[in-house]
Write a protein that holds these residues in place. Structure first.
Motif: not given
Length: 414
Positions: A128, A185, A196, A332, A336, A369-371, A399
């Motif tokens: 992160h 993230v 993501i 987001l 992306q 967001a989940r990375l 990221g």
């Protein structure tokens, strides 16, 4: 390597419908530097509110890029603005957490294993941090070229793993002053690197800490009827409190008490005078979380009284659920899509993990967001908060791309 060399003459990317072409592609030179930064941070993990080395490294690198980071009053963590805030248009904040966990690093096959005993970056905070640092360096280069449409704030926050979280202290220190939206993230070892996961609405749960002490006169195991059977009492609290709560709270709220420690007694023929339990209270629903302390206290007192034990309860408020703002979640998604296409986004579920990013969302709209950090095609199975946790370092660049695209899109829309 000079700061200018990292971001001058950045190539643009193909325009998507509804969005102008976005500059700010990540150079291979900067990508390699960020991987090295992440590995150095991984080798030198620091616990919450002790992140002095990490703070100094971030401050030095940002200053090399011509920026003016400000260390938070507590001495760890920092904020740094990219561009000049005009005092009118609110800034977008990019948040990273910088602390590690008090567990040993059990990896044996990597050169960047932790050098600090019983300390490890087993939650991905090093990823992160590297991603937000990289985004800051790219955006600083764009600002020098006159291509940054609005000021952006970087927040490197300490003590995410320490309840109730370092976010509250960062907010008190002005981290959100002038900020209109915030994004972050979190590493997800179930998602492939390059992707993501997004979810509007709740994406994590609330998490509180619970400590219980039970007391009684003690006695001989031959005569449990003459005293308080403390082992039975603590066992009943451990099993019946969660069951009782399940009948007093809407099941859809996901309120769950889970024990991590239970202690009672020292000899097989002595009924102890004292017993202890500790665990967590997790909840998917914000409203149920606000009622949780009273409900948990009542359930514990009822069960303890039934078995003639005197209870003392310490309920430590942790963090509310992270509730993603739908508009910021779509920002987001647009970011992306602009960098990698819509195929690089998947839906994600709400987890029972806690995250102090939620405190920022009590003040301003934002989204996490989940990375993805799993190597595509890999059979390795890592999980967060485990000593063998590791990532596919391609995720750092993903990221950076996400953060920079979000900053450009948001700035151009204001």
């Amino acid at each position: 390597m000079s700061p200018e060399s990292e971001t001058d003459e950045l190539p643009g990317e193909a325009a998507l419908p509804g969005e102008a072409a976005l500059p700010g592609a990540l150079t291979e030179e900067l990508r390699a530097e960020l991987v090295a930064f992440r590995r150095d941070m991984h080798m030198h993990p620091e616990l919450g509110n002790q992140e002095f080395r990490t703070t100094a490294a971030l401050k030095h690198r940002l200053e090399r890029a011509g920026l003016a980071p400000r260390v938070l009053r507590a001495g760890t963590g920092l904020v740094c603005d990219i561009g000049t805030w005009d005092g009118v248009r609110p800034m977008l904040a990019l948040r990273a957490d910088i602390d590690a966990l008090p567990i040993p690093d059990t990896k044996t096959d990597v050169p960047y294993r932790s050098t600090v005993p019983d300390r490890a970056h087993a939650c991905g905070h090093d990823v992160h941090t590297s991603a937000v640092l990289g985004a800051g360096l790219v955006l600083a280069g764009l600002d020098r070229q006159g291509l940054l449409p609005n000021a952006v704030r970087l927040i490197f926050q300490p003590a995410e793993e320490v309840l109730p979280g370092g976010a509250a202290d960062a907010i008190k220190d002005g981290a959100l002053d002038g900020v209109g939206k915030i994004i972050a993230v979190h590493c997800d070892p179930r998602v492939d690197a390059g992707l993501i996961g997004l979810r509007p609405g709740p994406i994590t749960s609330a998490c509180d800490r619970l400590e219980i002490s039970l007391d009684g006169p003690g006695g001989h195991t031959a005569r449990p009827h003459l005293t308080t059977d403390m082992v039975t009492a603590v066992a009943k609290v451990a099993t019946e409190v969660p069951a009782l709560l399940a009948r007093r709270v809407d099941a859809r709220s996901g309120l769950a008490v889970t024990w991590g420690r239970i202690e009672a007694g020292h000899a097989c023929n002595v009924i102890p005078q004292h017993a202890e339990l500790s665990g967590t209270v997790r909840c998917l629903d914000l409203h149920a979380w606000r009622d949780a302390p009273d409900l948990v206290h009542s359930a514990i007192d009822e069960i303890a009284t039934l078995y003639h034990a005197k209870s003392q309860i310490t309920y430590v408020r942790g963090v509310p659920p992270v509730v993603n703002d739908p508009v910021v979640t779509e920002l987001l998604r647009a970011a992306q899509t602009a960098r990698r296409g819509s195929y690089a986004i998947e839906d994600t579920e709400q987890s029972l993990g806690g995250e102090d990013f939620s405190w920022y969302l009590e003040r301003v709209p934002g989204a996490m967001a989940r990375l993805g950090v799993r190597t595509p095609g890999s059979q390795a199975r890592y999980d967060l908060h485990r000593g063998d946790f590791d990532v596919d370092e391609q995720a750092i660049g993903v990221g950076v791309e996400l953060f920079t695209a979000a900053a450009l899109i948001d700035g151009n829309r204001l």
